[in-house]
Design a protein around this motif. Sequence first.
Motif, PDB file in Angstrom:
ATOM      1  N   LYS A 216       0.840  -1.203   0.000  1.00  0.00           N
ATOM      2  CA  LYS A 216       0.000   0.000   0.000  1.00  0.00           C
ATOM      3  C   LYS A 216       0.878   1.256   0.000  1.00  0.00           C
ATOM      4  N   PHE A 217       1.352   1.633  -1.163  1.00  0.00           N
ATOM      5  CA  PHE A 217       2.133   2.856  -1.283  1.00  0.00           C
ATOM      6  C   PHE A 217       1.202   4.063  -1.331  1.00  0.00           C
ATOM      7  N   PRO A 218       1.648   5.210  -0.813  1.00  0.00           N
ATOM      8  CA  PRO A 218       0.777   6.392  -0.743  1.00  0.00           C
ATOM      9  C   PRO A 218       0.516   7.048  -2.090  1.00  0.00           C
ATOM     10  N   ARG A 219      -0.614   7.756  -2.171  1.00  0.00           N
ATOM     11  CA  ARG A 219      -0.954   8.588  -3.323  1.00  0.00           C
ATOM     12  C   ARG A 219      -0.675  10.032  -2.943  1.00  0.00           C
ATOM     13  N   GLY A 220       0.127  10.713  -3.742  1.00  0.00           N
ATOM     14  CA  GLY A 220       0.465  12.096  -3.426  1.00  0.00           C
ATOM     15  C   GLY A 220      -0.714  13.039  -3.561  1.00  0.00           C
ATOM     16  N   LEU A 221      -0.752  14.059  -2.710  1.00  0.00           N
ATOM     17  CA  LEU A 221      -1.787  15.103  -2.736  1.00  0.00           C
ATOM     18  C   LEU A 221      -3.191  14.507  -2.664  1.00  0.00           C
ATOM     19  N   SER A 222      -3.368  13.509  -1.795  1.00  0.00           N
ATOM     20  CA  SER A 222      -4.663  12.837  -1.686  1.00  0.00           C
ATOM     21  C   SER A 222      -5.460  13.264  -0.454  1.00  0.00           C
ATOM     22  N   ASP A 226      -5.399  18.910   0.264  1.00  0.00           N
ATOM     23  CA  ASP A 226      -4.656  18.906  -0.997  1.00  0.00           C
ATOM     24  C   ASP A 226      -5.587  18.843  -2.194  1.00  0.00           C
ATOM     25  N   ARG A 227      -6.709  18.132  -2.040  1.00  0.00           N
ATOM     26  CA  ARG A 227      -7.653  18.009  -3.142  1.00  0.00           C
ATOM     27  C   ARG A 227      -8.286  19.345  -3.482  1.00  0.00           C
ATOM     28  N   ILE A 228      -8.266  20.261  -2.527  1.00  0.00           N
ATOM     29  CA  ILE A 228      -8.808  21.609  -2.774  1.00  0.00           C
ATOM     30  C   ILE A 228      -7.724  22.521  -3.333  1.00  0.00           C
ATOM     31  N   GLU A 229      -6.570  22.563  -2.683  1.00  0.00           N
ATOM     32  CA  GLU A 229      -5.501  23.478  -3.082  1.00  0.00           C
ATOM     33  C   GLU A 229      -4.726  23.005  -4.314  1.00  0.00           C
ATOM     34  N   HIS A 230      -4.665  21.689  -4.509  1.00  0.00           N
ATOM     35  CA  HIS A 230      -3.879  21.136  -5.618  1.00  0.00           C
ATOM     36  C   HIS A 230      -4.700  20.107  -6.393  1.00  0.00           C
ATOM     37  N   ARG A 231      -5.914  20.509  -6.757  1.00  0.00           N
ATOM     38  CA  ARG A 231      -6.840  19.552  -7.362  1.00  0.00           C
ATOM     39  C   ARG A 231      -6.276  18.904  -8.624  1.00  0.00           C
ATOM     40  N   TRP A 232      -5.563  19.696  -9.445  1.00  0.00           N
ATOM     41  CA  TRP A 232      -5.070  19.169 -10.715  1.00  0.00           C
ATOM     42  C   TRP A 232      -3.556  18.942 -10.712  1.00  0.00           C
ATOM     43  N   ASP A 233      -2.949  19.019  -9.532  1.00  0.00           N
ATOM     44  CA  ASP A 233      -1.500  18.851  -9.433  1.00  0.00           C
ATOM     45  C   ASP A 233      -1.136  17.418  -9.051  1.00  0.00           C
ATOM     46  N   PHE A 234       0.144  17.089  -9.265  1.00  0.00           N
ATOM     47  CA  PHE A 234       0.661  15.768  -8.934  1.00  0.00           C
ATOM     48  C   PHE A 234       1.893  15.904  -8.038  1.00  0.00           C
ATOM     49  N   SER A 235       2.167  14.854  -7.285  1.00  0.00           N
ATOM     50  CA  SER A 235       3.382  14.794  -6.465  1.00  0.00           C
ATOM     51  C   SER A 235       3.802  13.337  -6.343  1.00  0.00           C
ATOM     52  N   PHE A 236       5.035  13.044  -6.754  1.00  0.00           N
ATOM     53  CA  PHE A 236       5.528  11.668  -6.717  1.00  0.00           C
ATOM     54  C   PHE A 236       6.792  11.512  -5.877  1.00  0.00           C
ATOM     55  N   SER A 237       7.288  12.612  -5.315  1.00  0.00           N
ATOM     56  CA  SER A 237       8.501  12.548  -4.513  1.00  0.00           C
ATOM     57  C   SER A 237       8.290  11.722  -3.245  1.00  0.00           C
TER      58      SER A 237
END
Length: 367
Positions: A216-222, A226-237
């Motif tokens: 169970k690896f995490p999903r970034g900006l989930s 985050d869903r409000i401030e970065h709705r269309w953004d991604f993060s994989f770091s």
Amino acid sequence: MSAQPVDGSRLEGVNKTETEPLVLGIESTCDETGFALVRGHELLVDRTSSSMDQHARYGGIIPEIASRAHLETFLPTLEQALAEAGVKLEEIDAVACSAGPGLIGSLTVGNCGAKAIAAALGKPLYGLNHVIGHLAVDQLVDGPFDGPFIGLIVSGGHSNLLLVNDIATDIVELGGTLDDAAGEAFDKVGRLLGLPYPGGPHVDRHGQAGNREAIKFPRGLSRPKDRIEHRWDFSFSGLKTAVARYIETLQREGKELPVDDICASFSEAVNDSLTSKAIDAALEHGIKTVVIGGGFSANSRLRELLNERAEAAGIEVRMPPLRYCTDNGAQIAALGANLVAAGLPSSPLNFSPDSSMPLNQTHIVEV
């Protein structure tokens, strides 16, 4: 972005015997030297020379090596393309080249060559946004775009969502990665697992044999915030770090690494984020089509999951064949043909490549 009339004097030499101008596309953003000829939405030829093998021993792209490779292969690859298409250089009506984003040295080599050709022929030159070209190339396979679409750009350097109202004149960037791009994260995880460079295809292959639910690896900006401030953004770091810690823990305990399961679970986390946001953006903006482009669009799970979710949502997915996923001259020629057809002004001969060209800018217009 609004369309502007092109300086008609720049196109006086357009071949009157054909209904569409013949556009030469030149790609040189990284380690591929590509040339293609496009008339309208018809691809006449696409030739690419890659220096990937020269970088493999270093585990990544070496800019100086890439630039030298462009110098060595520019003329031979151009000559091969012209010969294959049965076209003489003087028959070309417009020249298009990748002007950014990309490695500044590689871009400079390609731009100088493109300027020399355009100046010698007296034809208009278009310094294009290489990233937008990843979407434009799909027209050579599936035909012209018939309306607005959501563009999902996924590559080693980009993970972006675009609202494309018109591929030549009206593009809005909805969001992008805040850190690593999807392709970059795959290569880094490949390195952590000791897989050959580039790691992306190897992680994909191992992932196909693994259990996507094993880890169970995490999903970034989930998170809700985050869903409000970065709705269309991604993060994989953070995801990449989670994989690294998982590997370190098993190695410290002397346990064997379940490579297939790690790759499958990691791949699922990345592709879950990419596809869910792409479909969400289409539904939010009332758009029925998603177009995907970029080197990472060759990923098997990305294609499978995006098609599954799009079908459930009643959305069409357009994705180019694998040969057009990596950098190529066809994407530049295709976008160049769009700009010529839209009557947009050409680029000045003294423009400089822009390694950080914004994604709402299709080409360089003025210096």
